[in-house]
Write a protein that holds these residues in place. Structure first.
Motif, short mmCIF file in Angstrom:
data_model
loop_
_atom_site.label_atom_id
_atom_site.label_comp_id
_atom_site.label_asym_id
_atom_site.label_seq_id
_atom_site.Cartn_x
_atom_site.Cartn_y
_atom_site.Cartn_z
N SER A 287 0.84 -1.21 0.00
CA SER A 287 0.00 0.00 0.00
C SER A 287 0.86 1.25 0.00
O SER A 287 0.56 2.24 -0.69
CB SER A 287 -0.92 0.00 1.23
N SER A 288 1.95 1.23 0.77
CA SER A 288 2.85 2.38 0.84
C SER A 288 3.50 2.66 -0.51
O SER A 288 3.57 3.82 -0.95
CB SER A 288 3.92 2.13 1.90
N ILE A 289 3.96 1.62 -1.18
CA ILE A 289 4.58 1.79 -2.50
C ILE A 289 3.54 2.28 -3.50
O ILE A 289 3.84 3.11 -4.37
CB ILE A 289 5.21 0.46 -2.97
N GLN A 290 2.31 1.78 -3.40
CA GLN A 290 1.25 2.21 -4.31
C GLN A 290 1.00 3.71 -4.20
O GLN A 290 0.81 4.40 -5.20
CB GLN A 290 -0.03 1.44 -4.04
N VAL A 291 1.02 4.22 -2.98
CA VAL A 291 0.83 5.66 -2.76
C VAL A 291 1.95 6.44 -3.44
O VAL A 291 1.71 7.45 -4.11
CB VAL A 291 0.79 5.98 -1.25
N LEU B 12 3.86 5.44 -5.94
CA LEU B 12 3.73 5.31 -7.39
C LEU B 12 2.69 6.29 -7.93
O LEU B 12 2.89 6.93 -8.97
CB LEU B 12 3.33 3.88 -7.76
N LEU B 13 1.58 6.39 -7.23
CA LEU B 13 0.52 7.31 -7.65
C LEU B 13 1.03 8.74 -7.70
O LEU B 13 0.76 9.48 -8.66
CB LEU B 13 -0.66 7.21 -6.69
N ARG B 14 1.82 9.12 -6.70
CA ARG B 14 2.36 10.48 -6.65
C ARG B 14 3.27 10.75 -7.84
O ARG B 14 3.21 11.83 -8.45
CB ARG B 14 3.11 10.68 -5.34
N VAL B 15 4.09 9.78 -8.20
CA VAL B 15 5.00 9.95 -9.34
C VAL B 15 4.20 10.06 -10.64
O VAL B 15 4.49 10.90 -11.50
CB VAL B 15 6.00 8.79 -9.44
N LEU B 16 3.20 9.22 -10.80
CA LEU B 16 2.42 9.23 -12.03
C LEU B 16 1.64 10.53 -12.18
O LEU B 16 1.41 11.00 -13.31
CB LEU B 16 1.45 8.04 -12.05
N GLU B 17 1.22 11.12 -11.07
CA GLU B 17 0.46 12.37 -11.13
C GLU B 17 1.34 13.59 -11.35
O GLU B 17 0.98 14.50 -12.10
CB GLU B 17 -0.35 12.55 -9.84
N SER B 18 2.50 13.60 -10.71
CA SER B 18 3.34 14.81 -10.74
C SER B 18 4.60 14.68 -11.58
O SER B 18 5.24 15.69 -11.87
CB SER B 18 3.74 15.17 -9.31
N ARG C 58 -5.11 0.07 -5.07
CA ARG C 58 -5.74 1.39 -5.05
C ARG C 58 -6.48 1.66 -6.36
O ARG C 58 -5.92 1.48 -7.45
CB ARG C 58 -4.69 2.48 -4.83
N GLU C 59 -7.70 2.15 -6.23
CA GLU C 59 -8.51 2.43 -7.43
C GLU C 59 -7.92 3.57 -8.24
O GLU C 59 -7.87 3.53 -9.47
CB GLU C 59 -9.95 2.76 -7.02
N ASP C 60 -7.45 4.63 -7.56
CA ASP C 60 -6.90 5.78 -8.28
C ASP C 60 -5.62 5.40 -9.04
O ASP C 60 -5.40 5.86 -10.17
CB ASP C 60 -6.62 6.96 -7.35
N LEU C 61 -4.81 4.52 -8.46
CA LEU C 61 -3.60 4.06 -9.15
C LEU C 61 -3.98 3.17 -10.33
O LEU C 61 -3.35 3.23 -11.40
CB LEU C 61 -2.69 3.31 -8.18
N TYR C 62 -5.00 2.37 -10.15
CA TYR C 62 -5.47 1.50 -11.24
C TYR C 62 -5.82 2.32 -12.47
O TYR C 62 -5.42 2.00 -13.59
CB TYR C 62 -6.69 0.69 -10.78
N TYR C 63 -6.57 3.40 -12.29
CA TYR C 63 -6.98 4.21 -13.44
C TYR C 63 -5.81 4.99 -14.04
O TYR C 63 -5.82 5.31 -15.23
CB TYR C 63 -8.12 5.15 -13.04
N ARG C 64 -4.82 5.29 -13.22
CA ARG C 64 -3.62 5.94 -13.76
C ARG C 64 -2.81 4.98 -14.64
O ARG C 64 -2.25 5.38 -15.65
CB ARG C 64 -2.74 6.45 -12.61
N LEU C 65 -2.75 3.75 -14.22
CA LEU C 65 -1.98 2.75 -14.99
C LEU C 65 -2.75 2.25 -16.20
O LEU C 65 -2.17 1.93 -17.24
CB LEU C 65 -1.62 1.56 -14.09
N ASN C 66 -4.07 2.17 -16.07
CA ASN C 66 -4.90 1.52 -17.07
C ASN C 66 -5.41 2.50 -18.12
O ASN C 66 -6.60 2.53 -18.44
CB ASN C 66 -6.09 0.82 -16.38
N VAL C 67 -4.52 3.31 -18.68
CA VAL C 67 -4.91 4.20 -19.78
C VAL C 67 -5.16 3.37 -21.03
O VAL C 67 -6.16 3.51 -21.73
CB VAL C 67 -3.83 5.27 -20.04
N VAL C 68 -4.24 2.46 -21.31
CA VAL C 68 -4.43 1.48 -22.37
C VAL C 68 -4.34 0.09 -21.74
O VAL C 68 -3.39 -0.20 -21.01
CB VAL C 68 -3.35 1.61 -23.48
#
Length: 482
Positions: free
Chosen positions: A246-250, A252-258, A294-304
């Motif tokens: 969970s910590s790594i997922q958070v 990863l999400l931050r890197v993908l967003e910023s 994480r749902e928000d990380l899923y949608y960030r990764l699942n563009v294609v």
């Protein structure tokens, strides 16, 4: 003359594109809505290229895409979209669009290059080019329609700076597909770096991804760059991403967003331009529903979203795949009988492509001759297709190998008959001794058939299990007829 259709409700964009293409000597028709488009006689008015806005005031650009492809399948269609609708643009590519362009047009030179490439693209840049490029990295497409469509979609999105999620069973070749995406992109000059998120502890994975400063933890004797930094202009492949904590997922999400991160033990912000391709052998959406991801990380990764079919769903490609992997051993020339190939194509291959490559390696290792034709009886015992999936020809041969009754039933039947005769006053001893020889034959056949069932007809492997030679096995199977 090259004819181009532009459908966009923004007048400025229509005027700009019209001016751009008229200067190149093209014929340009500009429309602002779906109702104007529907007035075109597509049976007589032909276009080489259409640029369509995804969101129009009176219709969806996908409707126009479908109409054009229905009447003019050779017309190349480019979808114009904002970043927020990229997922829909990818769906448009699945429906037949050649490409999509993000608005606003920040780089006019890049826009012109994309359009020129589409208009000047020769047929050789189509399916065969994709196949050749895939073969270079070991991604064998074959003739299976699902695989062909998968490769075409992957090729179309490869050059886009968007994240890709690859799903598929273990051994289907997710990393090889990721390498194909990298090789087909403009990033192929830079690094492709992969990491298995399930193979490292949380602290090690964090250090691997983001790097660390000297002294940031016990054993950190020097500064180290992380993979996001090393792969900044290339591709970072996150295998088994569902295993990340969970910590790594958070993080990863931050890197993908910023597009920013900090090394472990540092407060300095570092930029990254790495393209992310993630993979998992689980259904990631199901993992989201189970609160494992994480749902928000899923949608960030699942563009294609790309899904590789298991090998059992593309059995028509097995001969091609076998030939490809056998080419790694040019000193050995092996071929398969039709019966052997039938068995290979009706085996379930639970380990998928990885199991197939191991099968080829093992086959080459145990084959003594440099040239050989492999029959069904020579297939390694691990290749055990389900009987109900076998073709009739092979099924009948297997049926002959299988015992019709269990050993216990054979012995019990003989024992009951013999004990009954033992109670009789007068018996024919020669007949009893003859029946004992018959029992010996039945017992031998039961053991042999059990071994043949386990090795699925591989007599060489069966004789090894029974500690008899192949000649003896054949002799016993022939009911000891000399």
């Amino acid at each position: 003359m090259t004819a181009i259709l532009v459908v966009d409700d923004e007048k400025e964009i229509g005027t700009f594109l019209s001016h751009l293409f008229l200067e190149k000597g093209y014929r340009v028709d500009v429309m602002s809505c779906g109702s104007e488009f529907l007035q075109i006689e597509l049976e007589t008015c032909f276009y080489d290229l259409a640029l369509i806005d995804l969101k129009l005031p009176d219709t969806n650009g996908l409707m126009i895409l479908e109409k054009i492809k229905q009447h003019q399948p050779n017309c190349k269609v480019v979808i114009m979209t904002g970043y927020s609708t990229i997922e829909t643009a990818v769906r448009a590519i699945k429906l037949g669009a050649s490409d999509y362009i993000e608005k606003p047009f920040d780089d006019i030179d890049l826009l012109e290059e994309q359009i020129d490439q589409l208009l000047l693209k020769t047929p050789t840049r189509g399916g065969q080019h994709v196949t050749n490029l895939a073969n270079e990295v070991g991604f064998i497409i074959g003739s299976n329609q699902t695989m062909v469509e998968l490769a075409e979609l992957a090729y179309k999105v490869a050059n886009k700076n968007i994240n890709v999620l690859i799903e598929g069973e273990t051994g289907t070749g997710k990393e090889v597909l990721a390498r194909f995406l990298h090789q087909a992109s403009s990033r192929n000059y830079s690094s492709f770096i992969g990491v298995n998120c399930g193979a490292l502890s949380e602290s090690l994975l964090e250090s691997e991804l983001f790097g660390h400063e000297k002294g940031s933890f016990t054993g950190a004797t020097k500064q180290r760059k992380g993979l996001f930094e090393v792969a900044t202009n290339g591709t970072l492949f996150l295998d088994e991403v569902v295993e990340a904590s969970s910590s790594i997922q958070v993080k990863l999400l931050r890197v993908l967003e910023s597009k920013e991160f900090m090394r472990v033990g540092s407060e300095k912000v570092i930029k990254t331009n790495a393209r992310i391709i993630a993979a998992t052998n689980e259904n990631l959406f199901e993992a989201v529903k189970q609160k494992k991801f994480r749902e928000d990380l899923y949608y960030r990764l699942n563009v294609v979203h790309l899904v590789i079919p298991p090998l059992r769903e593309r059995i028509e490609d097995i001969p091609l795949l076998l030939n490809y992997y056998l080419q790694r051993y040019p000193e050995v020339k092996l071929a398969f009988t039709d019966e052997a190939m039938d068995m290979l194509q009706h085996y379930s291959w639970p380990g998928n492509i990885r199991e197939l490559t191991n099968f080829v390696t093992r086959l080459v290792a145990i084959e003594d001759a440099n040239e050989a034709i492999i029959g069904a009886e020579q297939l390694p015992f691990s290749v055990q297709p389900q009987k109900e999936t076998l073709p009739a020809k092979v099924k009948s041969n297997v049926a002959e190998m299988s015992p019709n009754h269990k050993l216990k039933e054979i012995i019990e039947k003989w024992m009951n008959k013999t004990l009954n005769k033992y109670e009789e006053e007068e018996v024919n001893l020669e007949e009893i001794l003859s029946e004992m020889k018959g029992l010996e034959t039945e017992v031998a056949r039961a053991f042999i058939n059990k071994a043949l069932d386990k090795t699925y007809g591989n007599r060489k492997a069966a004789s090894k299990q029974l500690h008899i030679n192949l000649r003896k096995l054949r002799y016993l199977l022939n009911e000891k007829e000399k």
